[in-house]
Design a protein around this motif. Sequence first.
Motif, PDB file in Angstrom:
ATOM      1  N   LEU A  43     -34.978  36.232 -26.295  1.00 30.69           N
ATOM      2  CA  LEU A  43     -34.285  35.698 -27.352  1.00 30.69           C
ATOM      3  C   LEU A  43     -34.408  36.734 -28.443  1.00 30.69           C
ATOM      4  N   TRP A  44     -35.673  37.498 -28.981  1.00 33.37           N
ATOM      5  CA  TRP A  44     -35.738  38.289 -29.449  1.00 33.37           C
ATOM      6  C   TRP A  44     -34.863  39.654 -29.559  1.00 33.37           C
ATOM      7  N   GLN A  47     -31.255  38.718 -30.345  1.00 32.74           N
ATOM      8  CA  GLN A  47     -30.963  38.676 -31.631  1.00 32.74           C
ATOM      9  C   GLN A  47     -30.893  40.265 -32.448  1.00 32.74           C
ATOM     10  N   LYS A  48     -31.833  41.147 -31.759  1.00 31.73           N
ATOM     11  CA  LYS A  48     -31.761  42.568 -32.575  1.00 31.73           C
ATOM     12  C   LYS A  48     -30.725  43.136 -31.928  1.00 31.73           C
ATOM     13  N   CYS A 283     -31.869  47.165 -27.228  1.00 29.84           N
ATOM     14  CA  CYS A 283     -31.592  45.567 -26.834  1.00 29.84           C
ATOM     15  C   CYS A 283     -30.441  45.461 -26.410  1.00 29.84           C
TER      16      CYS A 283
END
Length: 311
Positions: A43-44, A47-48, A283
């Motif tokens: 999830l991180w 988002q990034k 990412c």
Amino acid sequence: MKTVKERGNTAIKSRRRSEIISCYLMLSTQIVGVLVFTLIPMLWAAQKAFFHYTGAPSETRFVGLENFARLLSEDKVYWGTWLTTLKFAFFKLPIELPLALFLAVLLEKKIKGKGIFRAIYYLPNIISVAIVGLIFSNMFDYFGLINAWLVKLKLITEEISWFSSTGRAMTVLVTASVWSTFGINVLYFIAALSNVPKDVYEAAKIDGASSFVTFFRITLPMIAPVMQTILLLSINGTLHVNEEILVTTGGAPSGTTFSVMAYQVSKFVPGFAGDNVNIGYGCAMAIITSVIMCAVAIAYSKISSKLQNIY
């Protein structure tokens, strides 16, 4: 006052509740591990991926789909690492899987000390991949053991620079990877072979079938469902090859031995990459890579589904 039946139902419900709680308690470490080390990082990263992010809050800015557009249209190096990864799989799997199956067939026979051989073949699998990379990088060093042996046996007149050529470096990587992972496949094949009914072999022997015919007409079809899973695990592991490349060649020469995962780690993961690297772009790259690997797994499952119904 509760009847005997009601008290019995209450006791059964209480016991089931206790069993459910016990099961969740036993799974709690795995559940926490998936949440902390898999789901939250995913999830991180998702988002990034929409930001230009170097780790410094002052330099962070929203870029929308710019990272994905750049990756899909401009980054030739990334797509080149996919080609290298596929080449690595093309050379490794046809060696590793037949070798593992051959040894499994031998170890299924009544030979002395086969338990010791099973343990020996499996031992490389429990050694850290980074350690395996260090072992092979030292063995194939210019002044390493392999060159010393080849010179002593007079197979070569002077030492070979194994890591100065893409072909030779890839040979070292494939050799190291096969040595490290074929043992677990030997155990998988042994488990599959042990489940083939013995009476089928006895019937084939009575009918006069040779060992060659028995292997290809009975053994392979009977273990096909397990072979499907073994091949899937091998493909997945090969596409994820990473640490041994970073430790053994570091992408040398000139980054031509970088697999897709090794490239991402070396160029976009803090601690491996240089300063001020765009982690957001890394990412986005990780997301695209995950999508491609999922597509490969789905395509393989569709193509190999017939292996479930051969026999």
